[in-house]
Enzyme design. Sequence first.
Site, PDB file in Angstrom:
ATOM      1  N   ALA A  65       0.814  -1.221   0.000  1.00 22.38           N
ATOM      2  CA  ALA A  65       0.000   0.000   0.000  1.00 22.38           C
ATOM      3  C   ALA A  65       0.845   1.267   0.000  1.00 22.38           C
ATOM      4  CB  ALA A  65      -0.953   0.003   1.194  1.00 22.38           C
TER       5      ALA A  65
ATOM      6  N   ALA B 284      -1.549  -6.847   0.756  1.00 21.60           N
ATOM      7  CA  ALA B 284      -1.870  -8.252   1.058  1.00 21.60           C
ATOM      8  C   ALA B 284      -1.664  -8.603   2.535  1.00 21.60           C
ATOM      9  CB  ALA B 284      -1.029  -9.173   0.182  1.00 21.60           C
TER      10      ALA B 284
ATOM     11  N   CYS C 298       4.177   2.358  12.613  1.00 19.05           N
ATOM     12  CA  CYS C 298       5.097   3.200  11.859  1.00 19.05           C
ATOM     13  C   CYS C 298       5.650   4.328  12.698  1.00 19.05           C
ATOM     14  CB  CYS C 298       4.386   3.783  10.660  1.00 19.05           C
ATOM     15  SG  CYS C 298       3.384   2.562   9.868  1.00 19.05           S
TER      16      CYS C 298
HETATM   17  C1  PLP Z   1      -0.351  -0.826   6.523  1.00 21.42           C
HETATM   18  C2  PLP Z   1      -0.857   0.418   5.886  1.00 21.42           C
HETATM   19  C3  PLP Z   1      -0.168   1.030   4.830  1.00 21.42           C
HETATM   20  C4  PLP Z   1       1.165   0.535   4.345  1.00 21.42           C
HETATM   21  O1  PLP Z   1       1.030  -0.666   3.658  1.00 21.42           O
HETATM   22  P1  PLP Z   1       2.328  -1.509   3.261  1.00 21.42           P
HETATM   23  O2  PLP Z   1       1.782  -2.559   2.346  1.00 21.42           O
HETATM   24  O3  PLP Z   1       2.862  -2.057   4.519  1.00 21.42           O
HETATM   25  O4  PLP Z   1       3.248  -0.593   2.562  1.00 21.42           O
HETATM   26  C5  PLP Z   1      -0.725   2.156   4.259  1.00 21.42           C
HETATM   27  N1  PLP Z   1      -1.882   2.654   4.696  1.00 21.42           N
HETATM   28  C6  PLP Z   1      -2.570   2.116   5.702  1.00 21.42           C
HETATM   29  C7  PLP Z   1      -3.856   2.710   6.140  1.00 21.42           C
HETATM   30  C8  PLP Z   1      -2.072   0.967   6.330  1.00 21.42           C
HETATM   31  O5  PLP Z   1      -2.755   0.442   7.357  1.00 21.42           O
END
Ligand code: PLP
Length: 388
Positions: free
Chosen positions: A75, A209, A333
């Site tokens: 994401a 995923a 994070c």
């Molecule tokens: C976990 C998350 C991300 C980051 O996703 P990754 O696949 O770990 O890069 C971004 N946005 C939200 C809302 C998330 O919960």
Amino acid sequence: MKKPIYLDYAATTPVDPDVAQAMCGCLTMDGVFANPASRSHIYGWQAEEQVETARGEVADLLSCDSREVVWTSGATESNNLALKGVFEKAGYRGHLITSLAEHKAVIDPAKWLAEKGVEVTWLQPDASGLVALEQVKAALRPDTRLVSLMHVNNETGSVTPVAEIGEFCREVSEGRPHEVLFHVDAAQSVGKLPVDVNQLQVDLLSLSAHKFYGPKGVGALYVRRKIQPLLAPIMHGGGHERGMRSGTLPTHQLVGMGAAARLSRERLTDEMPRIALLRDQLWAGIADLPGVRRNGSADLVSPIHLNVCFSGLDGEALQLSLRELAVSSGSACTSASIEPSYVLKAMGLSDADAHSSIRFSLGRFTSRDDVEMAVVHIRNVVLQLQSG
Ligand SMILES: *Cc1c(COP(=O)(O)O)cnc(C)c1O
């Protein structure tokens, strides 16, 4: 050593055993290991077939066309592609609307775009962590090109009224020289709430995923067909994914994501109420403790999230004492630093209250026993810290 009870599903989920099995079939010489772009032999054809089957599973989960699913590394990349891709195409001109409650993977690209000349409006969430349609309406300008809001907040679980905002963006786009595109970071909602891109009226949607029992390091960006010409790539290379994202496709990762998508679609209607009930039992078991409050919306909330402020207690000390539980203070994070959560602060919590907040998040493998033990443990720890 007995491991703590895992209540951090919003940070990541374990891979479902069925998913792991599907992935194992795509690694070794006797499996489907090849480069899906190899056109000249059966190894490549088989890999391509499996990758396209997986794409179909993800498309089914989102109710879109396979040709609208662009594979990414997760994401974070999907959000970067959506935001930078739209404004790269627009010559870094125009206006972006987003919010202060977004994940860093939207906030940081938005700040980067601001340095490039894009004008950014940062909407402020209300006390329950929600951004309303009215705020988007008020922020809209003639040069607005993109609205980017998350579906479910990763810290509080609050659910944005995405469908209303999507409808509004489509309405105002009519008669404009350029559309007001709508991007949604749905990393926390896919597999946990119904996500239908047509019902939500979105143009771009990010998913990952590892938030729904697939592997880490793979995700997708839904790009509505009609707007594909409005997105520039940020990764240049072999022209994969119809030019929108180059790079050899990781067959095993994509097969894993496809299997996870299928399981999520099949189980959603059973799983959602089951997990929501456990989450509600967890809250009911601790809500009467002195100084305890729930952060975020109690109604418009994902089934898995419970964010609790233990007013007067130090979050770090609390998390250390809650040794039998794997939970998170703030988001994964930001918990590397001891900064209090910027999401909770944007909702109006004081530094101290943001510091005293813990996110519990439940999932597929959470049992009633887990919740009962968690309640007993939390009660003991809180009463002990309060008396000490
Ligand atoms: C976990 C998350 C991300 C980051 O996703 P990754 O696949 O770990 O890069 C971004 N946005 C939200 C809302 C998330 O919960």
